[in-house]
Design a protein around this motif. Structure first.
Motif, short mmCIF file in Angstrom:
data_model
loop_
_atom_site.label_atom_id
_atom_site.label_comp_id
_atom_site.label_asym_id
_atom_site.label_seq_id
_atom_site.Cartn_x
_atom_site.Cartn_y
_atom_site.Cartn_z
N LEU A 160 69.72 -12.85 35.20
CA LEU A 160 70.39 -12.56 33.94
C LEU A 160 69.89 -11.28 33.31
O LEU A 160 70.68 -10.41 32.91
CB LEU A 160 70.20 -13.73 32.97
N MET A 161 68.57 -11.11 33.22
CA MET A 161 68.00 -9.95 32.56
C MET A 161 68.32 -8.67 33.31
O MET A 161 68.67 -7.64 32.70
CB MET A 161 66.48 -10.11 32.42
N SER A 162 68.22 -8.68 34.64
CA SER A 162 68.53 -7.47 35.41
C SER A 162 70.01 -7.14 35.33
O SER A 162 70.40 -5.97 35.24
CB SER A 162 68.09 -7.64 36.86
N GLY A 163 70.87 -8.16 35.34
CA GLY A 163 72.30 -7.93 35.22
C GLY A 163 72.69 -7.36 33.87
O GLY A 163 73.48 -6.41 33.79
N GLY A 170 70.96 -15.45 27.15
CA GLY A 170 72.12 -15.85 27.96
C GLY A 170 73.08 -16.71 27.16
O GLY A 170 74.29 -16.47 27.15
N ALA A 171 72.54 -17.72 26.49
CA ALA A 171 73.38 -18.60 25.67
C ALA A 171 74.03 -17.82 24.54
O ALA A 171 75.20 -18.04 24.20
CB ALA A 171 72.54 -19.74 25.12
N SER A 172 73.28 -16.89 23.95
CA SER A 172 73.83 -16.08 22.85
C SER A 172 75.00 -15.24 23.33
O SER A 172 76.03 -15.14 22.66
CB SER A 172 72.74 -15.17 22.28
N TYR A 173 74.83 -14.64 24.51
CA TYR A 173 75.88 -13.76 25.03
C TYR A 173 77.16 -14.54 25.34
O TYR A 173 78.26 -14.14 24.94
CB TYR A 173 75.39 -13.04 26.28
N PHE A 214 76.66 -6.19 36.79
CA PHE A 214 76.01 -7.46 36.50
C PHE A 214 75.78 -8.25 37.79
O PHE A 214 74.69 -8.78 38.03
CB PHE A 214 76.87 -8.28 35.54
N LEU A 215 76.82 -8.29 38.64
CA LEU A 215 76.72 -9.06 39.88
C LEU A 215 75.77 -8.40 40.87
O LEU A 215 74.84 -9.04 41.39
CB LEU A 215 78.11 -9.21 40.50
N MET A 216 75.97 -7.09 41.12
CA MET A 216 75.17 -6.41 42.13
C MET A 216 73.70 -6.35 41.75
O MET A 216 72.83 -6.73 42.53
CB MET A 216 75.70 -5.00 42.38
#
Length: 249
Positions: free
Chosen positions: A4-7, A220-223, A74-76
């Motif tokens: 999540l953080m890197s994406g 993540g939940a916030s986004y 985000f995916l890569m």
């Protein structure tokens, strides 16, 4: 969390670098399979390409393909950096003696890169098609007439909210974390907080004790809450106004 953080980090960077990606795509397609001097050069250099695209296609064209570009990043990068982070956390990059193994690190990095590129390739293709779309007078390469969503689709508002949500969440999550902790802290008999003296104190304590990423807990939940919440709020507001105007006339 590594995924999540890197994406999200890659998506944040993409918001600023996507115009350069549009320019790069146009310049790479210019003169495709044609000898130098046998075609019209619409884009002489990077700066000229920026100006030309802005004048002819409009400034918004410099962000063409942003939605698939964000999804691709985000995916890569989520897969690439997240997979490598999992391998590192699992101890697969170290020898039995605990020393970092360069061959293992290289192999893990290569495997993570291949996985990210393979899964992101279809999205990259869509991004390229959209970024190549241009007015006929400055068009280069084959012109695909893709539309991600039909005009006036609710999906446009949803994607726009999710994209803009990246910047909002990155800016506001530390304050959201602090507000949650301030509301939830124990108090003395006079109602004074026992853990934090205020907003600044809560920010400093969190950063010192839990590190920088401690201020981004729950991001993540916030986004994923922000985008749908914004769209649904505006949708219900618009529908309620319509009903009000219908039955009050």
């Amino acid at each position: 969390m590594d995924f999540l953080m890197s994406g999200l980090a890659a998506c944040g960077a993409c918001l600023f670098t996507n115009p350069l990606e549009v320019v790069k795509t146009r310049m790479q397609l210019q003169g495709e399979l044609r000898a130098p001097g046998t075609y019209q050069r619409h884009y002489r250099n990077v700066f000229h390409a920026f100006i030309t695209i802005g004048k002819v296609d409009g400034l918004a064209a410099l962000q063409k393909g942003l939605a698939p570009a964000l999804l691709y990043q985000f995916l890569m990068n989520g897969i690439r950096l997240g997979t490598y982070g999992l391998a590192e956390a699992g101890g697969y990059l170290h020898t039995a003696e605990g020393a970092l193994s360069r061959p293992r690190s290289a192999a893990a990095g290569a495997l993570a890169g291949v996985m990210g590129a393979y899964l992101g390739s279809p999205i990259y293709m869509v991004k390229t098609h959209l970024q190549a779309q241009a007015a006929s007078e400055i068009a280069v390469g084959h012109q695909y007439k893709h539309r991600i969503f039909p005009p006036q689709s609710w999906k446009v508002a949803l994607v726009a909210a999710m994209v803009s949500g990246i910047a909002v969440v990155l800016a506001m999550t530390p304050f959201d974390v602090v507000s949650t902790r301030l509301y939830n802290q124990p108090t003395d008999a006079q109602g004074k907080g026992l853990m934090y003296r205020g907003i600044l104190d809560a920010l400093l304590q969190t950063a010192r004790t839990e590190g920088f990423f401690g201020m981004y807990k729950g991001i993540g939940a916030s986004y994923f809450r922000l985008g749908p919440h914004t769209v649904l709020s505006l949708f219900f507001w618009d529908q309620l106004r319509t009903l009000y105007n219908t039955y009050t006339k």
